[in-house]
Design a protein around this motif. Structure first.
Motif, PDB file in Angstrom:
ATOM      1  N   UNK A  90     -16.566  36.686 -16.702  1.00  0.00           N
ATOM      2  CA  UNK A  90     -17.920  36.936 -16.186  1.00  0.00           C
ATOM      3  C   UNK A  90     -18.509  35.658 -15.598  1.00  0.00           C
ATOM      4  N   UNK A  91     -18.303  34.530 -16.268  1.00  0.00           N
ATOM      5  CA  UNK A  91     -18.788  33.249 -15.747  1.00  0.00           C
ATOM      6  C   UNK A  91     -18.092  32.887 -14.441  1.00  0.00           C
ATOM      7  N   UNK A  92     -16.783  33.139 -14.383  1.00  0.00           N
ATOM      8  CA  UNK A  92     -16.045  32.878 -13.148  1.00  0.00           C
ATOM      9  C   UNK A  92     -16.537  33.789 -12.025  1.00  0.00           C
ATOM     10  N   UNK A  93     -16.781  35.059 -12.352  1.00  0.00           N
ATOM     11  CA  UNK A  93     -17.267  35.995 -11.338  1.00  0.00           C
ATOM     12  C   UNK A  93     -18.617  35.527 -10.795  1.00  0.00           C
ATOM     13  N   UNK A  94     -19.492  35.093 -11.679  1.00  0.00           N
ATOM     14  CA  UNK A  94     -20.806  34.597 -11.248  1.00  0.00           C
ATOM     15  C   UNK A  94     -20.666  33.344 -10.383  1.00  0.00           C
ATOM     16  N   UNK A  95     -19.802  32.435 -10.793  1.00  0.00           N
ATOM     17  CA  UNK A  95     -19.591  31.201 -10.037  1.00  0.00           C
ATOM     18  C   UNK A  95     -19.051  31.511  -8.646  1.00  0.00           C
ATOM     19  N   UNK A  96     -18.045  32.371  -8.560  1.00  0.00           N
ATOM     20  CA  UNK A  96     -17.444  32.676  -7.259  1.00  0.00           C
ATOM     21  C   UNK A  96     -18.374  33.503  -6.385  1.00  0.00           C
ATOM     22  N   UNK A 106     -15.479  28.127   2.437  1.00  0.00           N
ATOM     23  CA  UNK A 106     -16.014  28.465   1.106  1.00  0.00           C
ATOM     24  C   UNK A 106     -16.038  29.970   0.900  1.00  0.00           C
ATOM     25  N   UNK A 107     -16.484  30.692   1.921  1.00  0.00           N
ATOM     26  CA  UNK A 107     -16.537  32.155   1.837  1.00  0.00           C
ATOM     27  C   UNK A 107     -15.145  32.740   1.633  1.00  0.00           C
ATOM     28  N   UNK A 108     -14.181  32.289   2.422  1.00  0.00           N
ATOM     29  CA  UNK A 108     -12.819  32.831   2.346  1.00  0.00           C
ATOM     30  C   UNK A 108     -12.174  32.532   0.990  1.00  0.00           C
ATOM     31  N   UNK A 109     -12.300  31.300   0.517  1.00  0.00           N
ATOM     32  CA  UNK A 109     -11.713  30.934  -0.781  1.00  0.00           C
ATOM     33  C   UNK A 109     -12.359  31.741  -1.899  1.00  0.00           C
ATOM     34  N   UNK A 110     -13.677  31.865  -1.869  1.00  0.00           N
ATOM     35  CA  UNK A 110     -14.359  32.607  -2.927  1.00  0.00           C
ATOM     36  C   UNK A 110     -14.014  34.090  -2.871  1.00  0.00           C
ATOM     37  N   UNK A 111     -13.834  34.639  -1.679  1.00  0.00           N
ATOM     38  CA  UNK A 111     -13.441  36.039  -1.565  1.00  0.00           C
ATOM     39  C   UNK A 111     -12.067  36.264  -2.192  1.00  0.00           C
ATOM     40  N   UNK A 129      -8.893  38.207  -6.790  1.00  0.00           N
ATOM     41  CA  UNK A 129      -7.958  37.903  -7.878  1.00  0.00           C
ATOM     42  C   UNK A 129      -8.559  38.248  -9.239  1.00  0.00           C
ATOM     43  N   UNK A 130      -9.830  37.895  -9.423  1.00  0.00           N
ATOM     44  CA  UNK A 130     -10.500  38.238 -10.679  1.00  0.00           C
ATOM     45  C   UNK A 130     -10.529  39.754 -10.871  1.00  0.00           C
ATOM     46  N   UNK A 131     -10.841  40.474  -9.803  1.00  0.00           N
ATOM     47  CA  UNK A 131     -10.866  41.934  -9.880  1.00  0.00           C
ATOM     48  C   UNK A 131      -9.522  42.503 -10.259  1.00  0.00           C
ATOM     49  N   UNK A 132      -8.460  41.929  -9.715  1.00  0.00           N
ATOM     50  CA  UNK A 132      -7.106  42.381 -10.049  1.00  0.00           C
ATOM     51  C   UNK A 132      -6.801  42.138 -11.530  1.00  0.00           C
ATOM     52  N   UNK A 133      -7.195  40.963 -12.038  1.00  0.00           N
ATOM     53  CA  UNK A 133      -6.984  40.651 -13.459  1.00  0.00           C
ATOM     54  C   UNK A 133      -7.783  41.590 -14.356  1.00  0.00           C
ATOM     55  N   UNK A 134      -8.986  41.897 -13.940  1.00  0.00           N
ATOM     56  CA  UNK A 134      -9.833  42.782 -14.738  1.00  0.00           C
ATOM     57  C   UNK A 134      -9.261  44.195 -14.754  1.00  0.00           C
TER      58      UNK A 134
END
Length: 144
Positions: free
Chosen positions: A12-18, A58-63, A68-73
């Motif tokens: 959740x913290x990573x999702x908020x940061x990204x 920044x936009x591309x890297x964060x996307x 990736x986070x969504x895939x892990x979740x």
């Protein structure tokens, strides 16, 4: 179970940061692109073009990181239940509602402005999309 909750909190913290990096990158990239293309009417600027490229990067890297986070979740049903619970779904719906209201409001304001200061339809569309995206992401972040 406690380990899963700790892992969920980290995600959740990573999702908020990204999401924040994504929002800032989009504002920098698309905001400068609109400013240069429609207001300043320049194709290249020693100041703005590198900032625009930085925003896009920044936009591309964060996307990519958000995907990736969504895939892990999605790979873990328990994490999916924790990180996509009823509150998150409600916040997402509220964020879409905010974005929709901003889009409608922007269109009304632009129609009124156009009466006194004519501008291209493309500028109106660009500004509307920009504000809709920014307001939706910002609203989700504020609600989460």
């Amino acid at each position: 179970m406690i380990e899963q909750q700790m892992h969920a909190e980290q995600l959740e913290q990573k999702r908020s940061k990204w999401l924040l990096i994504n929002l800032l990158g989009f504002i920098l990239w698309d905001g400068i692109r609109i400013l240069q293309g429609y207001i300043l009417k320049t194709e290249f600027s020693l100041i703005f073009t590198p900032l625009e490229l930085l925003g896009w990067l920044l936009w591309a890297i964060s996307l990519i990181q958000i995907l990736r986070l969504g895939k892990n979740i999605k790979a873990n049903p328990l994490l999916q239940d924790i990180l996509n619970d009823e509150l998150v779904r409600l916040n997402r719906m509220q964020a879409w509602k905010t974005g929709f209201i901003v889009v409608l409001s922007t269109q009304i304001i632009l129609l009124l402005v156009h009466l006194f200061y004519p501008f291209s339809a493309a500028l109106g569309a660009e500004v509307t999309i920009f504000l809709g995206v920014v307001s939706s992401i910002a609203a989700f972040m504020r609600l989460s």
